[in-house]
Design a protein around this motif. Sequence first.
Motif, short mmCIF file in Angstrom:
data_model
loop_
_atom_site.label_atom_id
_atom_site.label_comp_id
_atom_site.label_asym_id
_atom_site.label_seq_id
_atom_site.Cartn_x
_atom_site.Cartn_y
_atom_site.Cartn_z
N GLU A 145 0.82 -1.22 0.00
CA GLU A 145 0.00 0.00 0.00
C GLU A 145 0.85 1.27 0.00
OE1 GLU A 145 -3.65 0.17 2.26
OE2 GLU A 145 -3.42 -1.93 2.84
N MET A 146 1.74 1.45 0.99
CA MET A 146 2.63 2.62 1.02
C MET A 146 3.94 2.19 1.66
SD MET A 146 2.24 6.30 2.96
CE MET A 146 0.78 6.79 2.03
N ASP A 147 5.06 2.32 0.87
CA ASP A 147 6.35 1.87 1.41
C ASP A 147 6.94 2.93 2.33
OD1 ASP A 147 7.50 3.87 -0.15
OD2 ASP A 147 8.08 2.50 -1.76
N GLY A 148 8.10 2.63 2.89
CA GLY A 148 8.73 3.49 3.87
C GLY A 148 9.20 4.81 3.31
N TYR A 149 9.70 4.81 2.05
CA TYR A 149 10.15 6.05 1.45
C TYR A 149 8.96 7.02 1.26
CZ TYR A 149 14.44 3.49 0.29
OH TYR A 149 15.61 2.77 0.37
N THR A 150 7.87 6.50 0.77
CA THR A 150 6.68 7.33 0.55
C THR A 150 6.15 7.86 1.87
OG1 THR A 150 6.15 5.96 -1.39
CG2 THR A 150 4.42 7.40 -0.53
N LEU A 151 6.13 7.00 2.90
CA LEU A 151 5.67 7.44 4.22
C LEU A 151 6.56 8.54 4.76
CD1 LEU A 151 4.00 7.19 6.82
CD2 LEU A 151 5.52 5.31 7.52
N CYS A 152 7.87 8.40 4.61
CA CYS A 152 8.82 9.40 5.10
C CYS A 152 8.62 10.73 4.37
CB CYS A 152 10.25 8.90 4.91
SG CYS A 152 11.50 9.98 5.63
N THR A 153 8.44 10.65 3.06
CA THR A 153 8.20 11.87 2.28
C THR A 153 6.92 12.57 2.73
OG1 THR A 153 9.34 10.89 0.37
CG2 THR A 153 7.88 12.77 -0.05
#
Length: 452
Positions: free
Chosen positions: A64-72
Amino acid sequence: MNTTATLPKKILIVEDNRTQAEYLRYILAKEGYDISLASNGVEALTLISQEQPDLILTDVLMPEMDGYTLCTAIKTNPVIAEIPVILVTNLYDPIDVIKGLAAGADNFIIKPFDPSGINRRIVSTYLTRRDTDPGNCSLPLDVSFAGESHQIAANRRQVLNILLSTYEIAVKNYSELQETHDQLNYLNEELRNTIQELQKSNNDLIFENSERKKVETALAGANNKLQLMATITRHDLLNQLTSLQGYLELAYSDREVNPENAWTFVRKAMKIVGQTVETVRFTDEYQHIGIKSPVWQDIQELVENSMRHTSLNQIRMENTIPHGIRIFADPLIEKVFANLIHNSVKYGTKSTLIRFSIEKRDNSFSLFCEDDGVGIPSDEKEKIFTFQYGKNTGLGLFLSREILSITGITISEIGTPGVGARFEICCPVEVIIMDSKGIDPSSAENISSPSP
């Protein structure tokens, strides 16, 4: 743990692997942190909107949402941008660092992680995040790497933290690699030693198997020999005892009416007794053949010593075999030469000379025992070595062939009838040693080439 207000209290773990998530919860709960869990980035944003954590640990690869996207998403939201984000990743490729910087990550924790170092990384990241960066520039930096362009908006302190973490990881990996290399060298040395020991053990086994085969062959030969001895002696003893019984019964029946005839039967019985004694004596000699291991023996000395077993009478003896030539044979080989001398004396009739000599051939040596007696008839040249023939003329030649065969030596009679007997003992080259130090140079010429 220090519980001052400068340290984080609430930590959000974002991890889709339940086992990994619970393991991290267990490690951090022991340090006194208040832990909450989310299985992906979408669920994490929902939890953050409800109650902001002091720090976030997020896996990189998630549905669904990876760590890079979450951090951004966190770093581009002014309301929650100050929350430190630590990426939990395998960090297989430099692009992982670039993506982390582009997403605005504050630090890394590398899988598989060291439980003792997680809290240290959390505290250092949290404390440096709260420090001001006097040289901070809000303009993003365009970075091209591996054919792709990335915009990095992280401040200098974030960049330094991540690079230091990366360097620390590289040093740690190098140390582990060096340790592994040393262990491999040690194991390789141990393996080399083990291989050498196995090779030695294998060589020992080959030698033992070779010796075992020799023993088995010797035992098989001894068994066959004993079976042969049992067969021939049992048959002969039964015949002899039957004849003895018959002569004694005849002598007993004639003892009064015809005493002279009775004594004739007694004399025949005594002759049978003598044959029986010879048969028993033969079994005693025969059973000793092959009992002891073959040994190297000087041939000249063997011939000289064999003369003590018989009397030459008026016959002259010549031993032209040089000293220092040794033969590998059964210890009973001295009896062979004694039997040959005895036969020349007993059956040569007109013998005046017995001569021993040696000839070198291409792949063998030949020993000769010859006399100037009546010789051996052509039709008896092979019969004289058989057991049945030997019962009439002595068993010496039969035993001689048996003794010599232990080490592959053969014997045959090649003389001319009426001119003299000539026995040839053919020795494979591997059973003869010529000791140059032991051979007198003046007598070396006695080792002749084959006669034309």
